[in-house]
Design an enzyme around this catalytic site. Structure first.
Site, mmCIF file in Angstrom:
data_model
loop_
_atom_site.group_PDB
_atom_site.id
_atom_site.type_symbol
_atom_site.label_atom_id
_atom_site.label_comp_id
_atom_site.label_asym_id
_atom_site.label_seq_id
_atom_site.Cartn_x
_atom_site.Cartn_y
_atom_site.Cartn_z
ATOM 1 N N HIS A 1 -3.342 5.695 3.650
ATOM 2 C CA HIS A 1 -4.241 4.583 3.360
ATOM 3 C C HIS A 1 -3.728 3.271 3.939
ATOM 4 O O HIS A 1 -4.471 2.490 4.535
ATOM 5 C CB HIS A 1 -4.404 4.485 1.837
ATOM 6 C CG HIS A 1 -5.425 3.507 1.354
ATOM 7 N ND1 HIS A 1 -5.120 2.204 1.049
ATOM 8 C CD2 HIS A 1 -6.747 3.663 1.091
ATOM 9 C CE1 HIS A 1 -6.199 1.586 0.617
ATOM 10 N NE2 HIS A 1 -7.212 2.439 0.628
ATOM 11 N N ASP B 1 0.847 -1.187 0.000
ATOM 12 C CA ASP B 1 0.000 0.000 0.000
ATOM 13 C C ASP B 1 0.889 1.245 0.000
ATOM 14 O O ASP B 1 1.948 1.243 -0.620
ATOM 15 C CB ASP B 1 -0.925 -0.041 1.228
ATOM 16 C CG ASP B 1 -2.283 0.583 0.947
ATOM 17 O OD1 ASP B 1 -2.338 1.813 0.823
ATOM 18 O OD2 ASP B 1 -3.287 -0.155 0.851
ATOM 19 N N ASN C 1 -14.450 0.019 -6.266
ATOM 20 C CA ASN C 1 -15.539 0.799 -5.679
ATOM 21 C C ASN C 1 -16.375 1.553 -6.710
ATOM 22 O O ASN C 1 -16.937 2.602 -6.409
ATOM 23 C CB ASN C 1 -14.971 1.814 -4.675
ATOM 24 C CG ASN C 1 -14.202 1.159 -3.562
ATOM 25 O OD1 ASN C 1 -14.578 0.081 -3.101
ATOM 26 N ND2 ASN C 1 -13.128 1.792 -3.122
ATOM 27 N N SER D 1 -11.537 -1.498 -0.126
ATOM 28 C CA SER D 1 -10.214 -1.445 0.520
ATOM 29 C C SER D 1 -10.307 -1.829 1.983
ATOM 30 O O SER D 1 -9.401 -2.453 2.532
ATOM 31 C CB SER D 1 -9.613 -0.036 0.405
ATOM 32 O OG SER D 1 -9.084 0.200 -0.861
#
Length: 547
Positions: free
Chosen positions: A77, A24, A178, A260
């Protein structure tokens, strides 16, 4: 976590000796809820301008920030993902990780401009103990790789890397995206990767979650536009976070939604499985998943394109893993009710409650009782002989005075008793769906004194915007709420209320420059956890004026 029967799984394992690689943005290594939860990682961002830390790949996976938030702050994130996997637990701080006995291997591959397939592939190779551009491999490869990243592009060469990592024994999970579409999202759509979709608090597919053949399993991803359980917080996923919008790094917590957020729930459950059955292979996982041994079936019976093989069930998954390792566990019945509480607000008249056996063995559920005095009813909709199934919960507002009403439904079984709280508001003076005129208050956290307040400006989409000007430098908390009785106090009973970031634990804000994007939710609650009402100061605004 109760939605996936995680507390019961913790009675069997917490993930000891398992390693989850989180590929990430890196991780804020200083976060107090991640201390002792990490193994050494690596930074695979090869372009220094994208990396933002002054160089290319290096052995430091600390997240320096990506500056991607509209207000100039950073997403951090990867820190949110890592916290869901393995945040420290029973430490009186913050949140609990799904597999808090496991360790996270932080691998940085996303920077200021996102990440390239090549950099992500190098991180995958490193996590799997395969040759990579760092010239080194970890002392022990990861058991699980979490990829809460992806995009629509397919590449045969990229697929080969994931195939190699799987062949090395690593279970790979990735978010399906998404966009609310069936467009394939990679790496989740690769055959060697488990694609994870998101459900909301009602176990329905979250409105943003992609669907289609790439969805193998679903997990809690949240829907921050709602507060179904009436706890005064948006129905998202709370995890570790950080903020640098004020110019300095502040370790924090945040409620987010997305596939996520769903993916690390599955990665954590897989870590629990590997803890009790280290020799489980990716193929073993696939076989167990397809058999229904790891999930609660949702939607059309069997595998479908909305939920894949169903909602991950931590307790069932750990039992299945233990059985495969030759250490069978006698499964116990678990009375599971979803949602755990219901908020009808001022407009909803009925909702559905699901009662099921989240474990094994025999569960007998008695007809529920309620203590509302007449305004609440619970009716079986599709209920089995053992009392499990769906119930319709309805409210009646006729002849009730304006205010907040609460009641408790009680479900008893041969295992235990569960109480489900219900909140309902009667607000005839408000239009349907409104939370009332919002007043925004900047408060000193030590004294509770309101330093500045302003009336929020209602936007066509239902949001309220606000600007607080000429603020002295200092540390503050931010509240908002309605003042239906015009007593210059917000957040009284029957009035909406909220705080940045959450009402139960308002976050302090350092004001030493302009701040923006301080977004949070205001809604109706029964009482304020931890605080009473926040008062406007004597010279404060009144409804219909601005300051």
């Amino acid at each position: 976590y109760p939605q996936i029967n995680l507390p019961q799984a913790w009675d069997l394992t917490t993930g000891t000796d398992a390693i989850v690689a989180v590929i990430d943005t890196g991780v804020v290594l200083s976060h107090p809820d991640l201390q002792g939860q990490l193994v050494a990682g690596y930074d695979f961002i090869s372009n220094p301008s994208n990396a933002g830390d002054g160089d290319g790949i290096d052995a430091n996976p600390d997240d320096p920030g990506d500056g991607t938030d509209p207000g100039g702050g950073s997403s951090f994130h990867g820190t949110h993902i890592a916290g869901t996997v393995a945040a420290a637990t029973s430490n009186s701080v913050g949140v609990a990780g799904v597999a808090f006995g496991a360790k996270v291997m932080p691998l940085r591959a996303l920077g200021r401009f996102g990440g390239t397939d090549y950099d992500i592939e190098q991180a995958v190779r490193y996590a799997a103990g395969l040759p990579n551009d760092s010239g080194t491999v970890p002392p022990r490869r990861a058991d699980v790789i979490n990829l809460s990243v992806g995009g629509p592009g397919f590449s045969t060469a990229t697929q080969a890397v994931y195939d190699q990592a799987r062949a090395a024994g690593v279970v790979i999970v990735a978010a399906v995206g998404n966009e609310g579409s069936s467009t394939p999202f990679y790496p989740a759509a690769f055959p060697s990767v488990l694609g994870v979709g998101a459900v909301d608090i009602d176990k329905a597919r979250a409105p943003y979650s992609n669907f289609g053949t790439a969805v193998d399993v679903v997990a809690p991803g949240g829907n921050t536009a709602r507060d179904v359980n009436g706890d005064g917080k948006p129905d998202g996923v709370l995890s570790t976070a950080a903020s640098d919008s004020g110019g300095t790094l502040v370790n924090d917590y945040a409620i987010w939604q997305g596939t996520s957020m769903a993916t690390p729930h599955v990665a954590g459950v897989l870590a629990l499985m590997k803890s009790v059955a280290p020799n489980l292979t990716p193929q073993d996982i696939d076989t167990l998943l397809a058999s229904g041994a790891l999930t609660e079936d949702l939607g059309t019976p069997g595998r479908d394109e909305q939920f894949g093989d169903g909602l991950i069930n931590a307790y069932k998954a750990v039992i299945a893993a233990a059985d495969s390792a030759g250490r069978p566990v006698n499964p116990m019945p678990i009375l599971t009710i979803s949602p755990a509480a219901l908020n009808f607000g001022i407009s909803l008249d009925s909702q559905t409650l699901t009662v099921l056996n989240g474990g094994g063995g025999e569960l007998i559920v008695n007809p529920p009782t309620e203590d509302s005095g007449g305004w609440l009813s619970v009716t079986p909709t599709q209920v089995n002989a053992d009392g499990t199934g769906s119930y319709t919960v309805a409210v009646r507002r006729d002849n009730l005075a304006d205010g907040v009403y609460s009641a408790t439904m009680t479900f008893t079984s041969n295992v235990d008793t569960i109480s489900v709280g219900v909140i309902m508001q009667v607000a005839n003076h408000l239009s349907v769906g409104s939370v009332g005129q919002q007043y925004v208050l900047l408060v000193k956290p030590d004294s509770g004194e309101t330093v500045k307040d302003v009336a929020g400006q209602l936007q066509p989409d239902g949001r309220y915007t606000f600007t607080l000007s000429d603020i002295p430098a200092g540390t503050y908390q931010l509240f908002a709420g309605s003042d239906a009785n015009n007593d210059l106090f917000i957040c009284d009973a029957g009035e909406s209320c909220g705080a940045y970031v959450t009402l139960d634990a308002p976050v302090t804000i350092e004001v030493d420059r302009d701040r923006c994007d301080l977004d949070f939710v205001s809604g109706y609650i029964v009482q304020l956890p931890g605080v009473q009402t926040a008062a406007k100061h004597d010279a404060g605004i009144r409804r219909g004026t601005n300051q």
